[in-house]
Design an enzyme around this catalytic site. Structure first.
Site, short mmCIF file in Angstrom:
data_model
loop_
_atom_site.label_atom_id
_atom_site.label_comp_id
_atom_site.label_asym_id
_atom_site.label_seq_id
_atom_site.Cartn_x
_atom_site.Cartn_y
_atom_site.Cartn_z
N HIS A 1 0.83 -1.20 0.00
CA HIS A 1 0.00 0.00 0.00
C HIS A 1 0.87 1.25 0.00
O HIS A 1 2.08 1.18 0.23
CB HIS A 1 -0.94 0.02 1.21
CG HIS A 1 -2.12 -0.88 1.08
ND1 HIS A 1 -2.07 -2.21 1.39
CD2 HIS A 1 -3.39 -0.65 0.64
CE1 HIS A 1 -3.26 -2.76 1.17
NE2 HIS A 1 -4.06 -1.84 0.70
N LYS B 1 -0.85 4.92 4.45
CA LYS B 1 -1.74 3.97 5.13
C LYS B 1 -1.29 3.78 6.56
O LYS B 1 -0.14 3.48 6.84
CB LYS B 1 -1.77 2.63 4.39
CG LYS B 1 -2.80 1.67 4.98
CD LYS B 1 -3.12 0.54 4.06
CE LYS B 1 -4.18 -0.38 4.64
NZ LYS B 1 -5.45 0.31 4.95
#
Length: 238
Positions: free
Chosen positions: A135, A139
């Site tokens: 990600h 995040k």
């Protein structure tokens, strides 16, 4: 439909664009600077709330929606130790709640593939299963909520696995999840079954936030007027 957006970061803005494109009205955009809009007299103007905030604030935001008699779609991850309390409150107060670790239609189909593959692999003792998720660097939680959902599905089906760890592991009782944070990376999840003879890999790669946002709006459209606790399996009839 009138929507309250609780959380107005990149995801909130992506949801806004899709919702307005479908003819919906955003009646509130709520972030840290407009938290007063979480009060009942403001929230009650909405037909549904879509909540994408932080693990620290999600539970409080959901409570506020219940108090305002507003159905809530929640996509915040990292707070699920309180999920049983939220479900109990939802039923007690006769409200509507829909949680998903990932609203992408593709990911929810991927969940079904993952569950079925785990069933097929369960008797095949020579294979070791592992996971990698990638990600963007903003995040806040690791592993991702999507990775945890995938892991829980595998743990239900593969005997001998008793839990997951957020690292590579040689422990046969643990499912290793390696989390990588790189930019740009909306989200990639890979399940890998490996043996001395061959490997089997399934991967879902998101190209943008649009799939997540579109799924959240679809969930909100579906939830309006309902009471109870739901998931994307209900929305998509999976």
């Amino acid at each position: 439909m009138k929507i309250a957006l609780i959380g107005y970061g990149k995801m909130g803005k992506a949801i806004e664009a899709i919702a307005q494109g479908r003819g919906h009205e955003i009646v509130h955009r709520i972030d840290i600077n407009s938290s007063h809009l979480l009060e009942k007299e403001h929230l009650s103007q909405a037909d549904v709330a879509i909540e994408f905030t932080t693990p620290e604030t999600a539970y409080h935001n959901i409570e506020k929606c219940f108090d305002a008699n507003v159905p809530v779609v929640c996509g915040t991850t990292g707070w699920l130790e309180k999920l049983p309390e939220v479900k109990a409150q939802c039923l007690e107060k006769h409200q509507a709640f829909l949680y998903a670790s990932n609203f992408s239609i593709g990911v929810n189909i991927f969940f079904e593939l993952n569950r079925r593959l785990a069933e097929l692999m369960a008797p095949q003792k020579e294979y070791r299963v592992s996971m990698v998720e990638v990600h963007h660097t903003q995040k806040k939680d690791a592993p991702s909520g999507t990775a945890i959902t995938l892991a829980e599905q595998i743990l239900e089906k593969v005997p001998g696995k008793t839990g997951w760890v957020n690292e590579a592991t040689n422990d046969p009782a643990s499912l290793g999840i390696v989390s990588k944070r790189e930019d740009p990376a909306p989200g990639t999840h890979t399940i890998h079954y490996s043996s001395a003879i061959d490997d089997i890999t399934i991967t879902h790669t998101a190209h943008s936030r649009e799939g997540f946002a579109a799924g959240a709006v679809t969930a909100a459209e579906w939830l309006k007027g309902k009471k109870g606790i739901f998931t994307m399996k209900d929305v998509l009839s999976l």
